[in-house]
Design a protein around this motif. Structure first.
Motif, PDB file in Angstrom:
ATOM      1  N   GLY A 516     -45.142  30.110  28.380  1.00  0.00           N
ATOM      2  CA  GLY A 516     -45.811  28.760  27.767  1.00  0.00           C
ATOM      3  C   GLY A 516     -44.701  27.952  27.260  1.00  0.00           C
ATOM      4  N   GLY A 517     -43.410  28.431  27.103  1.00  0.00           N
ATOM      5  CA  GLY A 517     -42.411  27.436  26.405  1.00  0.00           C
ATOM      6  C   GLY A 517     -42.052  26.551  27.295  1.00  0.00           C
ATOM      7  N   ARG A 518     -41.683  26.871  28.477  1.00  0.00           N
ATOM      8  CA  ARG A 518     -41.352  26.151  29.504  1.00  0.00           C
ATOM      9  C   ARG A 518     -42.323  25.294  29.977  1.00  0.00           C
ATOM     10  N   ALA A 519     -43.627  25.570  30.053  1.00  0.00           N
ATOM     11  CA  ALA A 519     -44.767  24.837  30.672  1.00  0.00           C
ATOM     12  C   ALA A 519     -45.029  23.809  29.732  1.00  0.00           C
ATOM     13  N   ALA A 520     -44.745  24.043  28.426  1.00  0.00           N
ATOM     14  CA  ALA A 520     -45.051  22.953  27.387  1.00  0.00           C
ATOM     15  C   ALA A 520     -44.245  21.768  27.562  1.00  0.00           C
ATOM     16  N   GLU A 521     -42.774  22.227  27.769  1.00  0.00           N
ATOM     17  CA  GLU A 521     -41.745  21.069  27.958  1.00  0.00           C
ATOM     18  C   GLU A 521     -42.158  20.229  29.254  1.00  0.00           C
ATOM     19  N   LYS A 522     -42.734  21.045  30.303  1.00  0.00           N
ATOM     20  CA  LYS A 522     -43.109  20.183  31.398  1.00  0.00           C
ATOM     21  C   LYS A 522     -44.359  19.421  31.326  1.00  0.00           C
ATOM     22  N   VAL A 523     -45.192  19.786  30.540  1.00  0.00           N
ATOM     23  CA  VAL A 523     -46.413  19.007  30.295  1.00  0.00           C
ATOM     24  C   VAL A 523     -46.097  17.813  29.204  1.00  0.00           C
ATOM     25  N   MET A 524     -45.311  17.980  28.271  1.00  0.00           N
ATOM     26  CA  MET A 524     -45.138  17.039  27.310  1.00  0.00           C
ATOM     27  C   MET A 524     -44.109  15.973  27.688  1.00  0.00           C
ATOM     28  N   PHE A 525     -42.908  16.398  28.359  1.00  0.00           N
ATOM     29  CA  PHE A 525     -41.938  15.472  28.642  1.00  0.00           C
ATOM     30  C   PHE A 525     -41.672  15.354  30.152  1.00  0.00           C
ATOM     31  N   ASN A 526     -42.640  16.168  30.759  1.00  0.00           N
ATOM     32  CA  ASN A 526     -42.244  16.160  32.205  1.00  0.00           C
ATOM     33  C   ASN A 526     -40.676  16.420  32.625  1.00  0.00           C
ATOM     34  N   LYS A 527     -40.185  17.266  32.042  1.00  0.00           N
ATOM     35  CA  LYS A 527     -38.633  17.634  32.123  1.00  0.00           C
ATOM     36  C   LYS A 527     -38.729  19.239  31.447  1.00  0.00           C
ATOM     37  N   ILE A 528     -37.616  19.902  32.287  1.00  0.00           N
ATOM     38  CA  ILE A 528     -37.541  21.310  31.646  1.00  0.00           C
ATOM     39  C   ILE A 528     -35.898  21.230  31.281  1.00  0.00           C
TER      40      ILE A 528
END
Length: 660
Positions: A516-528
């Protein structure tokens, strides 16, 4: 009365080899002082003064010592009355049996010195006696001849003591006792006060070792029915679970001689010493039987024979193990000696050591459950001043997976934290801070973090919290923080359910929450970012376990490549083909990616709640379960943990009633 007499009798001083060295040095210094001029009236003079004394007729005799380059001068009785020779006419401090010269000088060239004396005697018609002699320094020559041998012997004694543990190392510390056992014999009256009351939890293990103690105290109870006293018991379990503590309790309760030592005490650089120490240990135990021998960390000598033995470097260890096997169950074995051993690596022990007749019982000392953790807290909180409102049930729930040693560390750390804050008693928050300190590490509030990095960390941790809140089998959240602690930039604390059996959907939910942590970065910033390293490591291990260990993958089917005997680590090849290896890699990647996409889908649907949670986290830096309930509402999958605990407690009480 005997004790009083013994205590009143003055103890004789123990002999030490240093006394001999001290006496020798004192003798050498004494001879030096006695032979020096400081204790006699003899004075040094010069050649010119000697010539003047000779012309005046003061000299009765000159004794020339050829090998020393010196001349001894003896004055006449008339000359001793003159004021010129007042200093040499006094009596020496230490009386001497021989005649001492009044003057002594270094003459230089013997031929010139002899010619000058002859000329003065002839010119002044003197009858002074001139004689020649040689002197031998017997003590000096003796010391010079013995010094090399003394030096070699001294170095040998020093090396022997260092290799055998020093002079204070018991029987094994003496020079010729290197093959003696180093086991410490415990006296229940003075050496140990630990009893079974001090061992919290470990109910099954305690029952087993208590029965061994009962065997020794009352053997007729068992032998009357035809039973035999067990030869040995092996305590197995993770580090810190209380194996050595159980052995200490046995030493305190048994009231029989208790020999304690570590497996490494048998290991020595000399060939045959390990086996010799095993023989001596069992000989001592048989002489004092019934007795108990406790060998801690037995894997140091009990490792399986023949493994990884390419150089023959472990032959000495194998000889020690062979001797231990013979002593435990061989011809002439005394059954009144019970061997207790402890290890956390039972998989590497030799099969011959593990068989019945040697270690008849293998007692598994597992990590404590929630009820046992409460009992352990009660033991370790006895010396600590705690607040009256402290809830031990809450502390037990907050420490899942903690061993007894970990709980002792938590209690000590909480007391230190409370003292640092100048509190009068340790309260609930101090214990929570102690758990955070031990699990996460030290807080680093002064760590330099940019605002962009802080936002990324906040959304990352909020992603963990959101996904775990939405999934049925994910562990319930306790708190989330973005304060750097240890090596992590942020952390989320959960209260995992203590399961004995784990199903695939439960493992997948946990993996999804972890991603969920990496997924949140992808959803909010479109970056990991690289911040998900520990998350990736965790899910990769879980996915690999599902595929290769537990047989929970449909593609590979019901197969496991796990080897509980530990033989795989000594092999050169994998237990599967290259095609299977490719399938394993593909399935692991597939499982992880599916849960990653599942987390992204969940966060897309709850993006507004994720944003609210991250903003609150940025504002407060630490948020708790209550903050999540304000944003998400009550968790839909909340489980009644107390009811489950009540069922477990009732079942354990029922079992105790049946035993009675």
């Amino acid at each position: 009365m005997a004790k009083e007499n013994n205590s009143s009798t003055p103890k004789k001083p123990r002999f030490s080899s240093w006394w001999i060295y001290g006496v020798i040095i004192a003798l050498i210094l004494g001879f030096q002082f006695l032979g020096s001029s400081s204790f006699s009236s003899t004075k040094k003079t010069t050649t010119s003064e000697l010539q003047e004394y000779l012309r005046n007729g003061d000299i009765a005799k000159i004794l020339i010592i050829r090998n020393a380059g010196q001349a001894k001068v003896f004055l006449t009785n008339e000359a001793l009355q003159k004021s010129v020779h007042k200093d040499v006419s006094e009596k020496p401090l230490i009386p001497s049996t021989g005649v001492l010269p009044q003057y002594i000088l270094d003459y230089g060239d013997l031929q010139n010195f002899e010619n000058e004396i002859k000329n003065i005697k002839k010119d002044n018609n003197l009858d002074t006696i001139v004689d020649f002699d040689t002197e031998n320094n017997v003590l000096g020559d003796l010391l010079l001849s013995l010094l090399p041998f003394a030096l070699i012997i001294g170095i040998w004694i020093y090396l022997m003591r260092r290799m055998s543990g020093g002079a204070g190392g018991g029987a094994g510390g003496q020079i010729f006792n290197i093959g003696k056992s180093k086991a410490k014999l415990f006296d229940e009256k003075t050496d140990t006060r630990t009893s079974f009351k001090d061992v919290a939890g470990l109910e099954g293990a305690k029952e087993e070792v208590q029965e061994i103690v009962e065997f020794l105290k009352n053997p007729d109870k068992y032998t009357s029915l035809g039973g035999k006293i067990p030869k040995g018991a092996l305590l197995v379990g993770p580090p810190g679970t209380g194996k050595t503590l159980l052995a200490k309790a046995v030493a305190g309760e048994a009231k029989v001689p208790f020999f304690s030592l570590s497996g490494s005490d048998f290991v020595e650089m000399f060939v045959g010493v390990g086996a010799s120490r095993v023989r001596d240990l069992f000989k001592q135990a048989k002489d004092k039987s019934p007795a108990i021998i406790f060998i801690d960390e037995i894997d140091a000598i009990g490792r399986a024979r023949g493994k990884n033995n390419f150089t023959g470097s472990n032959d000495e260890r194998e000889n020690t193990l062979n001797q231990l096997l013979t002593e435990m169950d061989g011809f002439g074995t005394n059954t009144n000696v019970i061997v207790l051993a402890a290890t956390n690596r039972a998989d590497v022990l030799d099969k011959a050591l593990m068989r019945a007749g040697r270690f008849d019982r293998q007692i598994y000392v597992d990590l404590p459950d929630i009820r046992e953790r409460k009992e352990i807290f009660e033991v370790h909180l006895r010396p600590i001043k705690t607040s009256e409102t402290l809830d031990l049930d809450f502390l037990a729930k907050q420490t899942p997976g903690f061993s007894g040693a970990d709980i002792a560390n938590v209690c000590n750390e909480a007391a230190l934290i409370a003292a640092r804050k100048e509190k009068k008693a340790v309260n609930k928050q101090d214990f929570l801070d102690a758990v955070d300190r031990i699990v996460g590490g030290l807080e680093k509030k002064n760590k330099i973090i940019t605002q962009g990095e802080k936002e990324t960390i906040a959304y990352h941790e909020a992603g963990h919290a959101t996904v775990s809140w939405m999934l049925e089998h994910a562990a319930p959240l306790v708190k989330v923080t973005i304060v750097p602690r240890g090596q992590s930039l942020g952390a989320a604390w959960y209260l995992p359910e203590e399961r004995l059996i784990v199903r695939p959907d439960q493992m997948l939910d946990e993996m999804c929450a972890t991603m969920g942590g990496r997924a949140a970065e992808k959803v909010m910033f479109n970056k990991i970012s690289t911040g998900a390293l520990s998350d990736l490591e965790k899910v990769t291990k879980q996915a690999r376990a599902m595929v290769t260990i537990y047989g929970l993958n449909e593609e590979l089917g019901n197969i496991t490549y796990y080897d509980s005997s530990g033989q795989n680590e000594y092999g050169f090849s994998k237990p599967y083909s290259e095609d299977t290896a490719q399938k394993i890699d593909k399935e692991i990647s597939k499982i992880i990616e599916e849960q990653y996409q599942r987390a992204i889908t969940l966060l897309d649907k709850n993006k507004d709640k994720l944003t609210s949670l991250a903003e609150r986290l940025l504002e407060k830096e630490v948020i708790f379960k209550d903050d999540l309930e304000k944003i998400f509402g009550k968790r839909p999958f909340e489980k009644d943990i107390q009811e489950a605990e009540a069922v477990v407690t009732a079942a354990s009480e029922e079992g105790k009633d049946e035993d009675k």
